[in-house]
Design an enzyme around this catalytic site. Structure first.
Site, PDB file in Angstrom:
ATOM      1  N   LYS A 180       0.842  -1.208   0.000  1.00 11.28           N
ATOM      2  CA  LYS A 180       0.000   0.000   0.000  1.00 11.28           C
ATOM      3  C   LYS A 180       0.877   1.258   0.000  1.00 11.28           C
ATOM      4  CE  LYS A 180      -3.858  -2.386   2.119  1.00 11.28           C
ATOM      5  NZ  LYS A 180      -4.811  -2.599   3.193  1.00 11.28           N
ATOM      6  N   GLN A 240      -4.904  -1.651   9.335  1.00 14.09           N
ATOM      7  CA  GLN A 240      -4.829  -2.970   8.706  1.00 14.09           C
ATOM      8  C   GLN A 240      -5.465  -4.038   9.597  1.00 14.09           C
ATOM      9  OE1 GLN A 240      -3.716  -3.408   5.602  1.00 14.09           O
ATOM     10  NE2 GLN A 240      -4.104  -5.599   5.654  1.00 14.09           N
ATOM     11  N   ASP A 256     -11.307   2.852   3.744  1.00 12.08           N
ATOM     12  CA  ASP A 256     -11.627   1.416   3.733  1.00 12.08           C
ATOM     13  C   ASP A 256     -13.137   1.198   3.636  1.00 12.08           C
ATOM     14  OD1 ASP A 256      -9.733  -0.614   3.756  1.00 12.08           O
ATOM     15  OD2 ASP A 256      -9.257  -0.369   5.885  1.00 12.08           O
TER      16      ASP A 256
HETATM   17  N1  LIG Z   1      -7.907  -2.482   6.609  1.00 14.54           N
HETATM   18  C1  LIG Z   1      -7.971  -3.518   5.743  1.00 14.54           C
HETATM   19  N2  LIG Z   1      -7.538  -4.726   6.110  1.00 14.54           N
HETATM   20  C2  LIG Z   1      -7.618  -5.751   5.221  1.00 14.54           C
HETATM   21  C3  LIG Z   1      -8.142  -5.548   3.913  1.00 14.54           C
HETATM   22  C4  LIG Z   1      -8.616  -4.269   3.581  1.00 14.54           C
HETATM   23  O1  LIG Z   1      -9.134  -4.023   2.458  1.00 14.54           O
HETATM   24  N3  LIG Z   1      -8.512  -3.276   4.513  1.00 14.54           N
HETATM   25  N4  LIG Z   1      -8.120  -6.588   2.988  1.00 14.54           N
HETATM   26  C5  LIG Z   1      -7.362  -7.797   3.248  1.00 14.54           C
HETATM   27  C6  LIG Z   1      -5.911  -7.753   2.883  1.00 14.54           C
HETATM   28  N5  LIG Z   1      -5.523  -6.892   1.737  1.00 14.54           N
HETATM   29  C7  LIG Z   1      -5.428  -5.570   1.939  1.00 14.54           C
HETATM   30  O2  LIG Z   1      -5.308  -5.072   3.001  1.00 14.54           O
HETATM   31  C8  LIG Z   1      -5.072  -7.456   0.509  1.00 14.54           C
HETATM   32  C9  LIG Z   1      -5.188  -8.814   0.254  1.00 14.54           C
HETATM   33  C10 LIG Z   1      -4.667  -9.357  -0.929  1.00 14.54           C
HETATM   34  C11 LIG Z   1      -4.027  -8.560  -1.851  1.00 14.54           C
HETATM   35  C12 LIG Z   1      -3.389  -9.126  -3.074  1.00 14.54           C
HETATM   36  O3  LIG Z   1      -2.991  -8.403  -3.947  1.00 14.54           O
HETATM   37  N6  LIG Z   1      -3.249 -10.448  -3.145  1.00 14.54           N
HETATM   38  C13 LIG Z   1      -2.529 -11.099  -4.195  1.00 14.54           C
HETATM   39  C14 LIG Z   1      -1.752 -12.242  -3.579  1.00 14.54           C
HETATM   40  C15 LIG Z   1      -0.664 -11.730  -2.683  1.00 14.54           C
HETATM   41  C16 LIG Z   1      -0.201 -12.765  -1.678  1.00 14.54           C
HETATM   42  O4  LIG Z   1       0.703 -13.510  -2.017  1.00 14.54           O
HETATM   43  O5  LIG Z   1      -0.708 -12.750  -0.552  1.00 14.54           O
HETATM   44  C17 LIG Z   1      -3.474 -11.643  -5.258  1.00 14.54           C
HETATM   45  O6  LIG Z   1      -4.588 -12.026  -4.903  1.00 14.54           O
HETATM   46  O7  LIG Z   1      -3.064 -11.679  -6.402  1.00 14.54           O
HETATM   47  C18 LIG Z   1      -3.926  -7.211  -1.603  1.00 14.54           C
HETATM   48  C19 LIG Z   1      -4.448  -6.666  -0.438  1.00 14.54           C
HETATM   49  C20 LIG Z   1      -7.421  -8.117   4.737  1.00 14.54           C
HETATM   50  N7  LIG Z   1      -7.162  -6.980   5.559  1.00 14.54           N
END
Ligand SMILES: Nc1nc2c(c(=O)[nH]1)N[C@@H](CN(C=O)c1ccc(C(=O)N[C@@H](CCC(=O)O)C(=O)O)cc1)CN2
Length: 289
Positions: free
Chosen positions: A54, A98, A121
Site C-alpha cells: 500500500k 490494517q 476502507d
Molecule cells: N484495513 C484492511 N484490512 C484488510 C483488507 C482491507 O481491504 N482493509 N483486505 C485484506 C488484505 N488486503 C489488503 O489489506 C489485501 C489482500 C490481498 C491482496 C493481493 O494483492 N493479493 C494477491 C496475492 C498476494 C499474496 O501472495 O498474498 C493476489 O490475490 O493476487 C492485496 C491486499 C485483509 N485486511
C-alpha cells in the site's frame, strides 16, 4: 469450453494509472499531495506485505504515505489516540487500520473512531449506512474492485441473477448492496445456507468470499456464468481461492487466484484516497475512477 480469465492485475494497473494522472488536480488546487495513513499493529507476515504494498502504491501514484507500525501488545487506548491524531491531521485524507488486529483490541471500537470522511476502507458504520441507503460515502475496496471487474464483463448488469457467498462486513454485505444498486437480483448466502448448490446453479454472477479453499464446486456453476473468487487461502499447494479450479471449464469468465481480485483491493484504495482528497479540497475528478 474454457472461461475467459479476468486479469485483475492488469485492470488494477490501469486504474492506478488513471488515479496517478489526476493526483495533480488536488496538488494544483491545494498545494499539497493527497495523503494516506496506514496503521499496522504487530508483525503478521501477510499484513506486513500488504501494508508495504500500500505504501509503495501510494508513492507510485504521487501521493503522500504515512506508515505507523505499532507493536503487537500496544494498548487499545494508545491505538485510539493515534486514530484521533490522524483524524485531526489536515495532511491525512485517508486512514486505514490494517486488519486483522490482535485479539486484545476491539476492532469495532477502533473502526468507529475513524472519521467517516477519512475512512477510505469504507468499514465505518456510517459508510455502511450510506452505501445501504444510496448516499455518497466510501465503499470497501475489495467489493468495489469486484464490481469494476463485473461491469467490464457485463455492461448491463440489471436483471442478472447474482449469488454472493459470504456475509462479512468487509466483502459479502457491501458486495450484495453494490449488486442491488446495479439492479441485479441478489441472493445472499453463507456457510449455513441450505442447498447452496441449488442457489449457485441459478446464478449469472457468483461472488465467493467464504475463506474456505475450493468451497464452491465446478458442478454448481451455471455454464457461462461469471465467477469472482475473493478467497486468498494459503495451503500446502500455495495460494488458492474459494472456488474449485475446475470451475474455469464451466464458467464464462473467472478471476484467478492470485492475480484476480487481490490487486484490485489496493488499486481501489488509491482511488478512494484520491476521491477523499478531492472532496476535502473541492476538486472535480473525471468519471473514469
Ligand atoms: N484495513 C484492511 N484490512 C484488510 C483488507 C482491507 O481491504 N482493509 N483486505 C485484506 C488484505 N488486503 C489488503 O489489506 C489485501 C489482500 C490481498 C491482496 C493481493 O494483492 N493479493 C494477491 C496475492 C498476494 C499474496 O501472495 O498474498 C493476489 O490475490 O493476487 C492485496 C491486499 C485483509 N485486511
Amino acid at each position: 469450453m474454457s472461461a475467459r480469465i479476468i486479469d485483475g492485475k492488469e485492470f488494477a494497473g490501469r486504474l492506478r494509472a488513471r488515479v496517478a494522472k489526476q493526483v495533480d488536480r488536488v496538488v494544483a488546487a491545494s498545494g499539497r499531495k493527497p495523503g494516506l495513513a496506514v496503521v499496522l499493529v504487530g508483525e503478521d507476515p501477510a499484513s506486513s506485505v500488504y501494508v508495504r504494498s500500500k505504501g509503495k502504491a501510494t508513492l507510485a501514484a504521487g501521493m503522500e504515505s504515512f506508515e505507523h507500525r505499532l507493536s503487537a501488545d500496544v494498548g487499545e487506548d494508545e491505538l485510539i489516540a493515534l486514530v484521533d491524531r490522524l483524524n485531526a491531521d489536515p495532511a491525512v485524507d485517508g486512514i486505514l487500520v490494517q486488519l486483522p488486529l490482535p485479539r486484545h483490541i476491539d476492532e469495532r471500537r477502533v473502526i468507529t473512531r475513524i472519521d467517516p470522511d477519512k475512512d477510505v476502507d469504507g468499514f465505518h458504520p456510517v459508510n455502511a449506512g450510506r452505501l445501504a441507503t444510496g448516499l455518497e460515502g466510501f465503499v470497501p475496496c475489495t467489493p468495489l474492485g469486484c464490481l469494476m471487474l463485473l461491469r467490464d464483463i457485463h455492461p448491463h448488469l440489471a436483471g442478472l441473477e447474482a449469488v454472493v457467498i459470504g456475509r462479512s462486513n468487509i466483502v459479502g454485505k457491501p458486495m450484495g448492496q453494490l449488486l442491488l444498486q446495479e439492479s441485479c437480483t441478489v441472493t445472499m448466502t453463507h456457510s449455513r445456507t441450505r442447498d447452496l448448490a441449488a442457489h449457485v446453479r441459478q446464478a449469472d454472477i457468483v461472488v465467493a468470499a467464504v475463506g474456505i479453499p475450493g468451497f464452491v464446486k465446478a458442478e454448481w456453476i451455471k455454464p457461462g456464468a461469471s465467477v469472482i473468487d475473493v478467497g486468498i487461502n494459503r495451503t500446502d499447494a500455495g495460494l488458492v481461492g474459494d472456488v474449485d479450479s475446475a470451475a474455469a471449464e464451466v464458467a464464462g469468465a473467472i478471476t484467478p487466484v492470485p492475480g484476480g481480485v487481490g490487486p484490485m483491493t489496493i488499486a481501489v484504495l488509491m482511488r478512494n484516497t484520491l476521491v477523499s482528497a478531492a472532496r476535502r479540497e473541492g476538486v472535480t475528478l473525471d468519471d473514469d475512477l
